[in-house]
Each structure stands twice: as structure tokens, then as C-alpha cells.
Design an enzyme around this catalytic site. Structure first.
Site, PDB file in Angstrom:
ATOM      1  N   HIS A   1     -10.017   3.034  -0.235  1.00 23.62           N
ATOM      2  CA  HIS A   1     -10.201   2.441   1.334  1.00 23.62           C
ATOM      3  C   HIS A   1     -11.212   1.222   1.236  1.00 23.62           C
ATOM      4  O   HIS A   1     -12.113   1.049   1.823  1.00 23.62           O
ATOM      5  CB  HIS A   1     -10.763   3.415   2.182  1.00 23.62           C
ATOM      6  CG  HIS A   1      -9.979   3.679   3.272  1.00 23.62           C
ATOM      7  ND1 HIS A   1     -10.513   3.951   4.748  1.00 23.62           N
ATOM      8  CD2 HIS A   1      -8.663   3.772   3.612  1.00 23.62           C
ATOM      9  CE1 HIS A   1      -9.622   4.195   5.576  1.00 23.62           C
ATOM     10  NE2 HIS A   1      -8.462   4.077   5.038  1.00 23.62           N
TER      11      HIS A   1
ATOM     12  N   HIS B   1       0.846  -0.999   0.231  1.00 25.32           N
ATOM     13  CA  HIS B   1       0.051   0.020  -0.085  1.00 25.32           C
ATOM     14  C   HIS B   1       0.786   1.405   0.033  1.00 25.32           C
ATOM     15  O   HIS B   1       0.494   2.250  -0.698  1.00 25.32           O
ATOM     16  CB  HIS B   1      -1.039  -0.196   1.151  1.00 25.32           C
ATOM     17  CG  HIS B   1      -1.996   1.052   1.308  1.00 25.32           C
ATOM     18  ND1 HIS B   1      -2.991   1.320   0.425  1.00 25.32           N
ATOM     19  CD2 HIS B   1      -1.658   2.260   1.929  1.00 25.32           C
ATOM     20  CE1 HIS B   1      -3.649   2.292   0.659  1.00 25.32           C
ATOM     21  NE2 HIS B   1      -2.992   3.000   1.544  1.00 25.32           N
TER      22      HIS B   1
END
Length: 752
Positions: free
Chosen positions: A110, A61
């Protein structure tokens, strides 16, 4: 009963003297070769705090270790743009829109947190992207979202969707930011792995741009905003870096908890700090928390940094130093401030009731040093943490099933055999979860707060007024189609860009720049990496042709449950500028008697179409063809038609084809249309094909000659197919459906 003694603090000195001490590098998501490399960088084993920092900053990420070899195309192939002020590499890109104004915009994901805890996962996704925009020096002025859920009738969709929508609305509404558009899609492939992509746009003057760098030895490092807690420890960085599997509770860390009222104070406080020119560098706290903010600021600066964790305001006194560094508690920022400006900085924070603490200073060295209880627990080259993480050339291979998928064309699917069956197909499409009325979602968002929203859902693009005096504005669209990308990821990515580009142009704005959120399965699967590489190549090539550089974005990998990956889903946001928002073009038909023109060519293209999915549950064949030069030509006509008052309305054609676009324009204006099917094409193909590069416009009769002359001069196909009139959609010689029946069908779509 005696309390067990705490283990000794793992200091740099202790790590140097205990080289063989076992460490939980695998549990933190690191690979063996990565752990070995960390030891080589440091010349010793890392301390527990250093290991925590590297583990989160080298996660998929944060480091983009699997994707950056492919993402570099966006820079290598970037078209020249005089508008680009800040490009890839900062918190968000910045674009010049004229008259001294600049806008910054970015989309991020998200996804996994929103599955674990839908409300907070989605809410903190909004909060995080807003802080990215704020950190560039801009006032956030609007948000958008791109949402994808599993099958509409699946029980877990009913658990996830309401929380996600409430989280987006709750956070954005409390911040006072209008939500001006986006998309909501349902598909079984997202079952267990929804996509929640949030976009924010901010506005600033050119001179107000701020960057994330720590410069000037002796300058103070100030943490301000919320206290640091245990929520979100390892959250986005670890969770977004592993395959999602219910059998692995270790992959389910706590999701961040958002406080929009604290964020609102943080926004106003930060903007006042900017106005008084009190910072030399600034960074928001997002994924990886303090580890990210300190290492990136130091890495981007000209020296080193020293930080004392004892000065970090905590709301949980039991946190270990590793947990303090990894915490992803929300509503926090980090600023670098000259010593003589610190008092004023702290005074402004106190005025806004924002906690602010000096936690360190910039040094003239080249190390990031962190202390805890007077002991050194971190001593690292900051660039090795923030920017020199692993680069993986993962294996990629076109999947063996791709040929079979493409060979299974929709030609074999049974099409409606009569006009009545075609009418029923239209009603079924209009009432489907994807194409039906979404006001039950968008009505939960405040679309008009701040008073500068001039277009919002269900328009083709959201549009915001930037300057009241001149009418200068910007338009934004956010689009993607995972079904197209599954059939051909190269073309699918280009179609996502083309649709977003077309949507912006349809409102009258000139497309300028791109942001993207690339949602894919596990990078450890060569088929997924092939999809990803092809999508990046397709998007970079298309941006080059259209002259719209990528300014930044986000990659979200490991979007799968077990071995089942989502459809590859590149989501593309396009920003456009319009000189005067009063000249904007809406979707809705507005004037009876206006002539309906279809722009572009219609072919028999149903691969990945809404009809194939809805009527037959089919996915196969090839997606629609892409003609980027035609897209650019179409955009020129739409923009000129809007600017020069030649068109009353415009609507792009995409999912559901011409039929869906006609329904939306009719319902939007409360006026029907009479449409004639050309002799050269079958009625079904004419109505439901999803050929790209098309739009419908309504043209006042007084402007017809001027408009058609413009299209002819540009060699853009423009066919008059009908007239705005009556209270029904009348496909002459085929069927008619009243607006009331269409509205009822659209409103009957799934609601939660």
C-alpha cells in the site's frame, strides 16, 4: 437559476446506438490499443460503467499486465510440496502444517496511498490484507510489516513515518491482532515513495478452506459490511499504476478510509457464517471494489451473474453508477449464498450489526450483467474483465550503468586503521537508523494480544502458537535488501529469500512456503523491467532449490518520483512450522558460560553493506555470494539444534555482520560475550562482513560435543569464537564495549 440537466444514463442500448461517442479512456489510465480491444470484446463501445470496470481491472495493480509474463516462473519452477493446499491465483495461499491445521498468509503493498495520506494509507493496507486472509476461510491471527522510508533526517520522512506507524498500530491494535515482526529501513531512494508492505496470517482447519467463485444458478449474491462511499474511488488500482508525480493531481485520488471496529465485526460475522456453512463462494472488496468482487466471482464460477446497483447500500447518494463500481470503500465482502440459506445469513449479519443486502444472483448464462434504475449498464464476459486483461512483453535491457556500478567496489573505501576506530565504527553502526533500537516503533503495536505470540520483534522471526494441546506453531519472517538488488537483482532476490529462510530456521521452525511483494519502478523503463525479470528469475530459481514454493503475493510497480526509481526491492516472507513452540530458539544469549559458535564461512564481502552505506555513503560492487545448498544445510543444523536442546540461542548474520548480531544477542539477554578473532582473517572483515549463509549460536558446554559432531557430520563449518560472559562485548586483543554503552548507542538511533 435552473439546475443543469443530468446527461442520459449510458446504457448498453445507448452505447450500441452511439458508437462514435467520445470516451475518457486515456484519463482512466487505458492505452489506445486497450480501449480498441475492449470495443472488439464487446462488439461496440463500452458504456461508462463498463469503461470504469475495465479501466480499474486492467490497471497494472489489478491485472499484472507487465509482470505476469515473468511471474509465471513461480508456477513453472515451483518445487513439489505436499504441504501446498491452495497456491497462486486465490486471495492467499494455504499451507498444511499438520494435525489437520492449515495456515494462509500473504503480503501486499500500500505504497502510494501511504505517501498521500500516511495514516489511512497504512491502516487500510492492514485492513485489506486481513480481509484477503479472512476470505480464504481463516481466522486472522497475526500481522507483520515491511517499511521503507527516505533519509531519516529528511523533513518528509518526519511527515510520513509517524502516520504510517500509527496507522498500522491503530488498525491492527483495534482488530486485536498481534504485530509479530517485520523491518524498518531508511534510504534516500525511498524519498517521496515509501514502501508499506503488510502481511497477515490466518489459521483454519483443512475443511474450512473457502474460494472465490460464484457457482449455482439462482444462488444469491450478497454484499455485506460497510456502506459504499466516495473514498478511494480509483485509489489503489489507478494510483499504483502510474508514476508518482506532484505535478499531476489527477494521479492523487482520495485514499480509502478505514474503520477497524467495523472490520472486527465483519471478521466475527464472517467466521460465524463459515461455521454454519452458509456460503458457496466469497470474495473481499479490495482494489477495484465492486468491479473486482463481481467479475472475479463470476469468472471463477460456472455461470454468469446479474447485479442491481440500486440495492447497494450507499453512504453518499450522489455517487454515479461508475463511482459505485470503482469505489474502494473498506470493510466490505461479497458472498454467494443458496436461496434457502439467505435468511440465516442475513440474521447472523444483523446479530453482528453488519449491513447485508442481496444485490444479485448467479445466472446460467456466461455474462456479468449490471443494472441501474432498471436499465442495463453492464453486459460483459466476466473473464475478459477479471482474468483476460492485457499481457505486455515490455522491452527490457540491462542498464548501461550496471557495469560501472559493479566495478565501483568497496575495496577502495578506507577501513578503520586501529582497534579504537573499529570500536567507534561498531558504535556508529549500532546507533544508525537501520541498525539501532526500533522499540519506539514496535512498542506502538500490540505484539502479544490473543495470548499465542511466543516470539516477536526484535527476534529473527515472529512465532505464533497454533494448537495449545500439542504446542504446534508457525514462524514468519519478512526480509529484503534493495541495495543488494540494485547491485545484482538476480542475486539480491535470492539473498532476500535466503535471509528470511535463515531467520525462520534460526528460531527452530522448518521453512515451508513463500509469499513475496515485488516493489519496483516504472515498467515503461527497460532497465526497471530487466531488474524485475532478473529478480523473478532469481527468486523462482532459489525457491526451487530450497523447496519452498511461492504461494502468492503482490507486485507494486511505478514506485518512483519523476524519472527516479527506488532501488529494486523484492520483499520475501517465509513461513515455517515448528512441532512444539516450547522448543523455540531466541536471539538473546541466556546462560553465562555457554560457548559462542559461528556457523558458515566469512569472506571479504562489503558490496551493499551497512558499513559501506553508513561510513562512506557508498553503493557499488557485488552483493554477497549466495550458496543455497549451504543455506539449506545451515537451516537443518539450526532446526535440529533447537529441537534436540543443543543450543540456547541463535541469530542469523545479515546487515551489519557478526558485530551487529553479537550486539543484539548480548543486549537481548543482558549478558556480555568474550570473542576471539581467528588468526586467518582480519578483525574488520571478521566483524563487519555481510557474507550470507551464517549464524551465531550459543551452545551449553554439556552439548558441545554433540553439537560439533552434528556440524561435522553435515560438513557445516562451525568455529568456536567465544563465550557468553560478563557485562561487555569484549573482542579480545582489539577492544571492549560495555553493554551500557552499546545500549545507549542503540537507543540513540533516530526516533520520531
Amino acid at each position: 437559476m435552473s439546475t443543469p440537466a443530468k446527461p442520459p444514463l449510458d446504457t448498453v442500448a445507448h452505447a450500441t446506438g452511439t458508437p462514435e461517442q467520445p470516451q475518457p479512456w486515456a484519463e482512466l489510465g487505458l492505452k489506445e490499443d486497450e480501449y480498441t480491444r475492449i470495443r472488439e470484446i464487446l462488439g461496440r463501445r463500452p458504456t461508462g460503467a463498463e469503461l470504469a470496470m475495465y479501466s480499474v481491472m486492467w490497471s497494472e495493480h489489478c491485472s499484472y499486465k507487465s509482470s505476469k509474463v515473468h511471474l509465471k516462473q513461480f508456477g513453472e519452477k515451483a518445487p513439489h510440496s505436499d504441504a501446498m493446499l491452495v497456491g497462486i491465483g486465490e486471495n492467499a495461499g494455504v499451507v498444511d502444517i499438520g494435525e489437520g491445521w492449515a495456515v494462509t498468509f500473504k503480503v501486499e503493498s500500500h505504497n502510494h496511498p501511504s505517501y498521500v495520506e500516511p495514516y489511512q494509507g497504512a491502516a487500510t493496507g492492514v485492513g485489506g490484507i486481513v480481509r484477503d486472509i479472512l476470505a480464504m476461510g481463516a481466522r486472522p491471527v497475526a500481522v507483520m510489516d515491511s517499511l521503507r522510508f527516505g533519509a531519516a533526517d529528511h523533513p518528509d520522512t518526519k511527515r510520513v513515518l509517524p502516520g504510517v506507524v500509527a496507522g498500522i498500530g491503530g488498525y491492527g491494535n483495534c482488530l486485536g491482532l498481534p504485530n509479530i515482526g517485520g523491518e524498518t529501513v531508511f534510504d534516500p531512494c525511498y524519498q517521496g515513495n515509501p514502501l508499506v508492505n503488510a502481511l497477515c496470517i490466518g489459521v483454519m482447519r483443512h475443511e474450512d478452506i473457502h474460494l472465490a467463485k460464484a457457482a449455482g444458478s439462482g444462488n444469491k449474491v450478497i454484499l455485506y459490511g460497510a456502506r459504499t462511499g466516495g473514498d478511494g474511488i480509483g485509489g489503489a488500482s489507478i494510483l499504483a499504476s502510474e508514476t508518482f508525480d506532484d505535478a499531476k493531481p489527477s494521479k492523487r485520488p482520495s485514499v480509502q478510509v478505514g474503520d477497524p471496529f467495523q472490520e472486527k465485526l465483519l471478521i466475527e460475522c464472517t467466521l460465524e457464517i463459515f461455521r454454519e456453512n452458509l456460503v458457496t463462494g466469497i470474495q473481499d472488496f479490495g482494489a477495484a471494489g465492486l468491479s473486482c468482487a463481481t467479475s472475479e466471482l463470476a469468472s471463477n464460477g460456472s455461470g454468469g451473474m446479474r447485479v442491481d446497483l440500486d440495492d447497494v447500500p450507499l453512504r453518499d447518494s450522489t455517487l454515479t453508477p461508475e463511482e459505485i463500481l470503482m469505489s474502494e470503500s473498506q470493510e466490505r465482502m461479497c458472498a454467494v449464498v443458496e436461496p434457502d440459506k439467505v435468511d440465516r445469513f442475513l440474521a447472523i449479519c444483523e446479530k453482528w450489526d453488519v449491513i447485508a443486502t442481496v444485490i444479485g444472483e448467479v445466472t446460467d448464462g456466461d455474462r456479468l450483467e449490471i443494472y441501474y434504475h432498471g436499465e442495463q449498464i453492464v453486459d460483459v464476459p466476466p473473464r475478459s474483465v477479471a482474468h483476460d486483461g492485457p499481457t505486455l512483453n515490455r522491452p527490457l535491457a540491462r542498464p548501461g550503468w550496471q557495469d560501472e556500478l559493479q566495478a565501483d567496489t568497496p575495496d577502495r573505501l578506507e577501513r578503520p586503521a586501529s582497534a579504537e576506530l573499529t570500536r567507534l565504527t561498531l558504535l556508529q553502526l549500532v546507533g544508525s537508523p537501520d541498525q539501532g533500537d526500533k522499540s519506539w516503533i514496535t512498542d506502538q503495536y500490540d505484539r502479544y494480544v490473543l495470548g499465542n505470540t511466543v516470539l516477536a520483534s526484535p527476534e529473527d522471526s515472529g512465532m505464533i502458537r497454533i494448537d495449545e494441546a500439542s504446542g504446534l506453531g508457525v514462524a514468519l519472517s519478512l526480509d529484503g535488501n534493495g541495495r543488494y538488488a540494485k547491485l545484482d537483482p538476480y542475486t539480491g532476490a535470492q539473498l532476500a529469500l535466503a535471509e528470511s529462510y535463515r531467520n525462520v530456521a534460526a528460531t527452530g521452525a522448518k521453512p515451508l512456503a513463500v509469499t513475496d511483494c515485488l516493489n519496483f519502478g516504472s515498467p515503461e523503463d527497460p532497465a526497471v523491467m530487466w531488474q524485475f525479470s532478473e529478480a523473478c528469475r532469481g527468486l523462482a530459481d532459489a525457491c526451487q532449490v530450497l523447496g519452498t514454493p511461492v504461494t502468492g503475493g503482490n507486485v507494486s510497480l511505478y514506485n518512483q518520483t519523476g524519472d527516479t526509481a527506488i532501488n529494486p526491492t523484492p520483499v520475501v516472507g517465509v513461513l515455517g512450522v515448528i512441532d512444539d513452540v516450547e522448543r523455540r530458539t531466541p536471539v538473546a544469549f541466556r546462560t553465562e558460560g555457554s560457548l559462542v559458535y559461528l556457523l558458515g564461512d566469512t569472506r571479504d564481502e562489503f558490496g551493499g553493506s551497512a558499513w559501506a552505506q553508513l561510513a562512506h555513503g557508498h553503493l557499488g560492487g557485488l552483493p554477497p555470494q549466495v550458496d543455497l545448498e549451504r543455506e539449506r544445510l545451515l537451516a537443518e543444523v539450526l532446526i535440529a539444534g533447537s529441537r534436540d536442546g543443543m543450543i540456547d540461542s541463535a541469530h542469523d548474520l545479515s546487515a551489519g555482520g557478526l558485530a551487529q548480531a553479537l550486539v543484539e544477542s548480548c543486549l537481548g539477554g543482558g549478558i556480555g560475550a568474550r570473542v576471539v578473532v581467528p588468526d586467518t582473517i582480519a578483525a574488520f572483515t571478521f566483524l563487519f562482513s555481510e557474507s550470507a549463509g551464517r549464524a551465531i549460536v550459543s551452545v551449553p558446554r554439556s552439548e558441545e560435543v554433540r553439537f560439533t559432531d552434528m556440524c561435522r557430520a553435515r560438513s557445516l563449518p562451525a568455529a568456536r569464537i567465544g563465550v557468553v560472559d560478563g557485562d561487555a562485548l569484549d573482542i579480545q586483543g582489539q577492544f571492549a564495549v560495555s553493554l551500557e554503552e552499546l545500549r545507549e548507542a542503540s537507543a540513540s538511533a533516530v526516533k520520531f
